[in-house]
Design an enzyme around this catalytic site. Sequence first.
Site, PDB file in Angstrom:
ATOM      1  N   THR A  65      28.599  47.246  41.570  1.00  6.73           N
ATOM      2  CA  THR A  65      27.596  47.284  42.648  1.00  6.73           C
ATOM      3  C   THR A  65      27.060  48.709  42.794  1.00  6.73           C
ATOM      4  O   THR A  65      27.818  49.673  42.698  1.00  6.73           O
ATOM      5  CB  THR A  65      28.156  46.761  43.994  1.00  6.73           C
TER       6      THR A  65
ATOM      7  N   HIS B 201      25.806  36.796  50.280  1.00  5.63           N
ATOM      8  CA  HIS B 201      24.354  36.672  50.120  1.00  5.63           C
ATOM      9  C   HIS B 201      23.886  35.274  49.769  1.00  5.63           C
ATOM     10  O   HIS B 201      22.793  35.100  49.239  1.00  5.63           O
ATOM     11  CB  HIS B 201      23.868  37.695  49.065  1.00  5.63           C
TER      12      HIS B 201
ATOM     13  N   ASN C 179      32.493  50.664  37.057  1.00  6.92           N
ATOM     14  CA  ASN C 179      31.030  50.701  36.923  1.00  6.92           C
ATOM     15  C   ASN C 179      30.694  51.662  35.774  1.00  6.92           C
ATOM     16  O   ASN C 179      31.271  52.745  35.700  1.00  6.92           O
ATOM     17  CB  ASN C 179      30.401  51.212  38.241  1.00  6.92           C
ATOM     18  N   PRO C 180      29.781  51.286  34.884  1.00  5.76           N
ATOM     19  CA  PRO C 180      29.430  52.220  33.810  1.00  5.76           C
ATOM     20  C   PRO C 180      28.573  53.387  34.294  1.00  5.76           C
ATOM     21  O   PRO C 180      28.409  54.376  33.583  1.00  5.76           O
ATOM     22  CB  PRO C 180      28.637  51.350  32.819  1.00  5.76           C
TER      23      PRO C 180
HETATM   24  N1  APR Z   1      29.988  46.119  34.435  1.00  3.27           N
HETATM   25  C1  APR Z   1      30.092  46.668  35.668  1.00  3.27           C
HETATM   26  N2  APR Z   1      29.035  47.167  36.345  1.00  3.27           N
HETATM   27  C2  APR Z   1      27.835  47.127  35.747  1.00  3.27           C
HETATM   28  C3  APR Z   1      27.653  46.565  34.459  1.00  3.27           C
HETATM   29  C4  APR Z   1      28.797  46.045  33.801  1.00  3.27           C
HETATM   30  N3  APR Z   1      28.730  45.493  32.596  1.00  3.27           N
HETATM   31  N4  APR Z   1      26.343  46.662  34.147  1.00  3.27           N
HETATM   32  C5  APR Z   1      25.723  47.250  35.182  1.00  3.27           C
HETATM   33  N5  APR Z   1      26.622  47.525  36.161  1.00  3.27           N
HETATM   34  C6  APR Z   1      26.392  48.150  37.465  1.00  3.27           C
HETATM   35  C7  APR Z   1      25.205  49.090  37.538  1.00  3.27           C
HETATM   36  O1  APR Z   1      25.543  50.379  37.069  1.00  3.27           O
HETATM   37  C8  APR Z   1      24.878  49.054  39.024  1.00  3.27           C
HETATM   38  O2  APR Z   1      25.622  50.049  39.728  1.00  3.27           O
HETATM   39  O3  APR Z   1      26.088  47.122  38.379  1.00  3.27           O
HETATM   40  C9  APR Z   1      25.355  47.668  39.468  1.00  3.27           C
HETATM   41  C10 APR Z   1      24.239  46.716  39.798  1.00  3.27           C
HETATM   42  O4  APR Z   1      23.555  47.193  40.918  1.00  3.27           O
HETATM   43  P1  APR Z   1      22.491  46.291  41.706  1.00  3.27           P
HETATM   44  O5  APR Z   1      21.555  45.664  40.733  1.00  3.27           O
HETATM   45  O6  APR Z   1      21.952  47.158  42.781  1.00  3.27           O
HETATM   46  O7  APR Z   1      23.353  45.098  42.263  1.00  3.27           O
HETATM   47  P2  APR Z   1      24.111  44.956  43.641  1.00  3.27           P
HETATM   48  O8  APR Z   1      24.795  46.229  44.021  1.00  3.27           O
HETATM   49  O9  APR Z   1      24.913  43.718  43.528  1.00  3.27           O
HETATM   50  O10 APR Z   1      22.894  44.711  44.627  1.00  3.27           O
HETATM   51  C11 APR Z   1      23.189  44.362  45.934  1.00  3.27           C
HETATM   52  O11 APR Z   1      20.928  43.882  46.451  1.00  3.27           O
HETATM   53  O12 APR Z   1      18.967  43.028  45.769  1.00  3.27           O
HETATM   54  C12 APR Z   1      20.053  42.806  46.560  1.00  3.27           C
HETATM   55  O13 APR Z   1      20.903  40.767  47.335  1.00  3.27           O
HETATM   56  C13 APR Z   1      20.767  41.548  46.178  1.00  3.27           C
HETATM   57  O14 APR Z   1      23.137  41.162  46.053  1.00  3.27           O
HETATM   58  C14 APR Z   1      22.105  42.051  45.710  1.00  3.27           C
HETATM   59  C15 APR Z   1      22.231  43.363  46.462  1.00  3.27           C
END
Ligand code: APR
Length: 250
Positions: free
Chosen positions: A195, A118, A220-221
């Site tokens: 994620t 990204h 993932n929590p």
């Molecule tokens: N450790 C591990 N996971 C965690 C933690 C932690 N301490 N805290 C939160 N999470 C998890 C959440 O439960 C959630 O499932 O991280 C995830 C974050 O999800 P998103 O905010 O959706 O992030 P991501 O999956 O990276 O989003 C994908 O979406 O908006 C676009 O381009 C942006 O790269 C991003 C993409």
Amino acid sequence: MSIQQAATHIQNAKHLVILTGAGVSKESGVPTFRDAMDGLWAKYNPEELATPTAFAKNPKLVWDWYSYRRDLVSRTKPNAGHIALAQLEKTHPDLWLITQNVDDLHEQAGSTRLIRLHGNLAETICYNQCRGGRVPIAPSDFVWDADRTTPPRCPHCHAYLRPNVVWFHEMLPTQALNLAQTVCKNSDVALVIGTSGLVSPASELPYWAKQNGATIIEINPEYSMITRYADIVLNGASGAILPALLEAMA
Ligand code: APR
């Protein structure tokens, strides 16, 4: 399933692939995309700002939001999770770390086998991509209007400049996506960390690995779109679980 079982799979992996999302940087203080935003930005939804349409409608608003994020990220440091992932390159020098994150915390922690899906928040490119592709432009070459009421302009074509990140509805960099798909198809263990699995095509990568026989380990929590088909789910924060996994491998 226990950390020890996951550690054994990782230890025995011949082709280890790791996919990270915003959760891995959360403990460094970088908010995830689904977190509510603070202060001035609380009334906005990131998904409404991170689009070509939002930039076309209000370039200054989107530029300012990314400046705020860049500033926030520049004050963060890799956490124990980033550091553990970098250390995994010692036991698995051929691993691939695919990230959806636009911060540089994996590099700062020492990861070198990185595929960025990204883009990179620290870089700025021409909105018109006037020199072909996403060519970074140095801050010293930005052309600003006198009172800075617009984003800076490109020194070559005078279009607005924008962050080198992939917005919603934009294509991912082809080379990075192709490489990510190939390494997932060839992997025997895929570690998927932090994620939500909501944003395609990155969210499909663990599925490619699964279809080709890989064991999927999720950290993932919370429940995610990956949890339903993961073979091992480690519920918790990556900053705690990843160092524990490494210790269990020692
Ligand atoms: N450790 C591990 N996971 C965690 C933690 C932690 N301490 N805290 C939160 N999470 C998890 C959440 O439960 C959630 O499932 O991280 C995830 C974050 O999800 P998103 O905010 O959706 O992030 P991501 O999956 O990276 O989003 C994908 O979406 O908006 C676009 O381009 C942006 O790269 C991003 C993409």
